[in-house]
Design a protein around this motif. Structure first.
Motif, short mmCIF file in Angstrom:
data_model
loop_
_atom_site.label_atom_id
_atom_site.label_comp_id
_atom_site.label_asym_id
_atom_site.label_seq_id
_atom_site.Cartn_x
_atom_site.Cartn_y
_atom_site.Cartn_z
N GLN A 107 0.84 -1.20 0.00
CA GLN A 107 0.00 0.00 0.00
C GLN A 107 0.87 1.25 0.00
O GLN A 107 0.61 2.19 -0.75
CB GLN A 107 -0.95 0.02 1.20
N THR A 114 -3.94 -9.47 -2.37
CA THR A 114 -5.36 -9.44 -2.05
C THR A 114 -6.19 -9.48 -3.34
O THR A 114 -5.67 -9.23 -4.43
CB THR A 114 -5.73 -8.16 -1.27
N ASN A 136 -8.31 -7.29 -4.24
CA ASN A 136 -8.27 -5.95 -4.82
C ASN A 136 -7.00 -5.72 -5.62
O ASN A 136 -7.03 -5.10 -6.68
CB ASN A 136 -8.40 -4.87 -3.74
N GLU A 137 -5.87 -6.22 -5.12
CA GLU A 137 -4.60 -6.07 -5.84
C GLU A 137 -4.64 -6.84 -7.15
O GLU A 137 -4.21 -6.34 -8.20
CB GLU A 137 -3.43 -6.55 -4.97
N ALA A 143 -7.36 -7.67 -8.82
CA ALA A 143 -8.33 -7.02 -9.69
C ALA A 143 -7.75 -5.77 -10.36
O ALA A 143 -8.15 -5.40 -11.46
CB ALA A 143 -9.59 -6.66 -8.90
N ALA A 144 -6.76 -5.14 -9.70
CA ALA A 144 -6.14 -3.93 -10.25
C ALA A 144 -5.05 -4.25 -11.27
O ALA A 144 -4.44 -3.33 -11.82
CB ALA A 144 -5.56 -3.10 -9.10
#
Length: 181
Positions: A93, A142, A144-145, A147-148
């Motif tokens: 992050q 994760t 989210n990571e 998906a990005a």
């Protein structure tokens, strides 16, 4: 279409092949490349050389230096490839807060294979005895990571296969539109 500077962070525990993959990606893309180990203060290198695992308080200044390097390159319109263990989501992050788009390429594999690779390395300050502490610290990417655009890559594949998977997974402009370093 204008593309932001992109930072490809090749991550994973020691011995996973970060330097090999980052060098190949840098060559393929024509982007600046840096080894996160170059940003460590001497106190961190001394600890690791003595087999003492780093703690968060050791890592934060190091990670901020890396983030500053990424931001400086992005401000100059340059994309980068970087090796960095980036073991925890909180570390990733902080790196993600750099200017530009930050993607993590997690080189993942079994402890036996990584241990064998570490045994064969020469001239590196990170001893194989620290592998268990790195594996214990590692937090997988994760949802989210992923998906990005970040990827998990199996290190049992050849370096060429891993590089091809990264290049296929990146959303980049045509080669002629890339900013070379």
């Amino acid at each position: 279409m204008q593309y932001p500077a992109t930072h490809v962070v090749v991550m994973g525990v020691a011995g996973s092949g970060k330097s090999t993959i980052a060098a190949a990606l840098s060559q393929q893309l024509g982007w600046a490349c840096a080894e996160a180990d170059e940003f460590h203060p001497l106190s961190n290198i001394d600890k690791m050389s003595q087999g003492i695992p780093l703690q968060d308080e050791d890592r934060w200044p190091w990670l901020r230096e890396i983030q500053a390097w990424m931001t400086a390159n992005a401000a100059a319109g340059e994309s980068t490839v970087l090796t960095c263990s980036a073991l925890k989501q909180s570390y990733r992050q902080l790196l993600s807060d750099a200017q530009g788009r930050v993607l993590f390429m997690h080189l993942d594999g079994g402890a036996d294979l990584i241990g064998q690779r570490m045994q064969g390395r020469e001239g590196h300050f990170m001893p194989p005895t620290l592998l268990p502490s790195q594996l214990a610290t590692l937090e997988p990417l994760t949802g989210n990571e992923l998906a990005a655009g970040s990827l998990r890559l199996d290190i049992s594949n050849s370096p060429e296969e891993i590089v091809a998977a990264v290049l296929a997974g990146l959303t980049l402009p045509a080669q002629s539109e890339l900013s070379a370093c």
